[in-house]
Design an enzyme around this catalytic site. Structure first.
Site: not given
Ligand SMILES: [Fe+2]
Ligand SMILES: [Fe+2]
Length: 271
Positions: A40, A67-68, A153, A178
């Site tokens: 992030n 996931n990002h 994560h 996460h």
């Molecule tokens: Fe995150």
């Molecule tokens: Fe995440």
């Protein structure tokens, strides 16, 4: 060895705080190896090459994702030339970058870093339990590496605890990321693996998981498109976990949470 894992950096405030504080932490605790989750770091969504270089230059040895990972599309390209940037290993085959790598620590030891995504309340992906077995088979602790750090994560604490127990004794650390909220369940599991179900974030906790609270909160009670989500920019708590490993086995001797600065209660390892 002394290892530091730092939770998800959120936006400019998170990365500025970490870049500013990490060199002193590294020196004060005589850290051998530092892993930072950077999923992030760019405005809350993904990571750019410039940010990746800045975090590495501040003293991170490796950066993990989640996931990002590819929210900033340039990451699809520069990850191929940046061996210190690790994306989830259980993405489909053909995904750019690598899900694991071995690095040389400051003390000369070999450190395996693996990043995986959970599957509960997350996008469907390859089985992270089977996937890590391939990596550990190729590079067993005590044979192929002297320490092994797993960033799992995932959303569900149950899946994270199941993951920690499943690989207890095979890696130095299983740490969750996460949720952006540090958990208080840090422990050395019976087999010698350090575990914490979530490391927390590097971000402003006067927020909704690091994002400005007004816009983020209204999403839960309005069905209209609202303001764009943006990282909160107040004082940052650097959250993470400190682990000391046994040089002979690579397993953990102790794990201590870190919460430095900002609004959360403070926690620092006694070194
Ligand atoms: Fe995150
Ligand atoms: Fe995440």
């Amino acid at each position: 060895m002394r290892l530091l894992f730092v939770g998800d950096i959120v936006g400019r405030s998170g990365r500025t705080a970490l870049i500013h504080r990490l060199p002193a932490l590294r020196a004060r605790w005589r850290l051998d190896f530092v892993v930072v989750n950077g999923e992030n770091a760019a405005g809350g969504f993904g990571i750019t090459e410039t940010i990746c270089e800045e975090v590495l230059a501040a003293g991170a040895d490796a950066i993990t994702l989640g996931n990002h990972a590819f929210d900033q599309r340039e990451a699809l390209v520069f990850i191929e030339r940046q061996p210190r940037l690790i994306r989830p290993a259980n993405y489909p085959s053909g995904t750019p970058g690598r899900g694991a790598n071995v690095f040389e620590a400051a003390n000369g030891a070999r450190v395996l870093v693996i990043n995986l995504l959970g599957r509960v309340f997350m996008d469907a992906l390859d089985d992270p339990f089977q996937r890590i077995e391939q990596e550990l088979g190729a590079c067993p602790l005590g044979v192929g590496c002297d320490a092994a750090i797993v960033d799992f994560h995932a959303e569900a604490t149950s899946e994270k605890m199941a993951y920690g127990h499943s690989f207890d004794g095979q890696v130095s650390l299983v740490v969750g990321t996460h949720t952006h909220c540090p958990s208080a369940d840090h422990q050395v599991l019976p087999g010698g693996t350090a575990f914490q179900s979530d490391a927390g974030m590097c971000g402003d906790y006067d927020s909704v998981i690091g994002m400005a609270k007004e816009g983020a909160a209204s999403r839960f009670w309005r069905k209209m498109p609202g303001e764009r989500l943006a990282p909160a920019d107040g004082e940052v708590t650097v959250c993470g976990t400190f682990v000391e490993t046994d040089d002979a086995t690579g397993l953990a001797r102790r794990i201590e949470p870190i919460r430095q600065g900002g609004r959360l209660s403070q926690a620092m390892p006694k070194v």
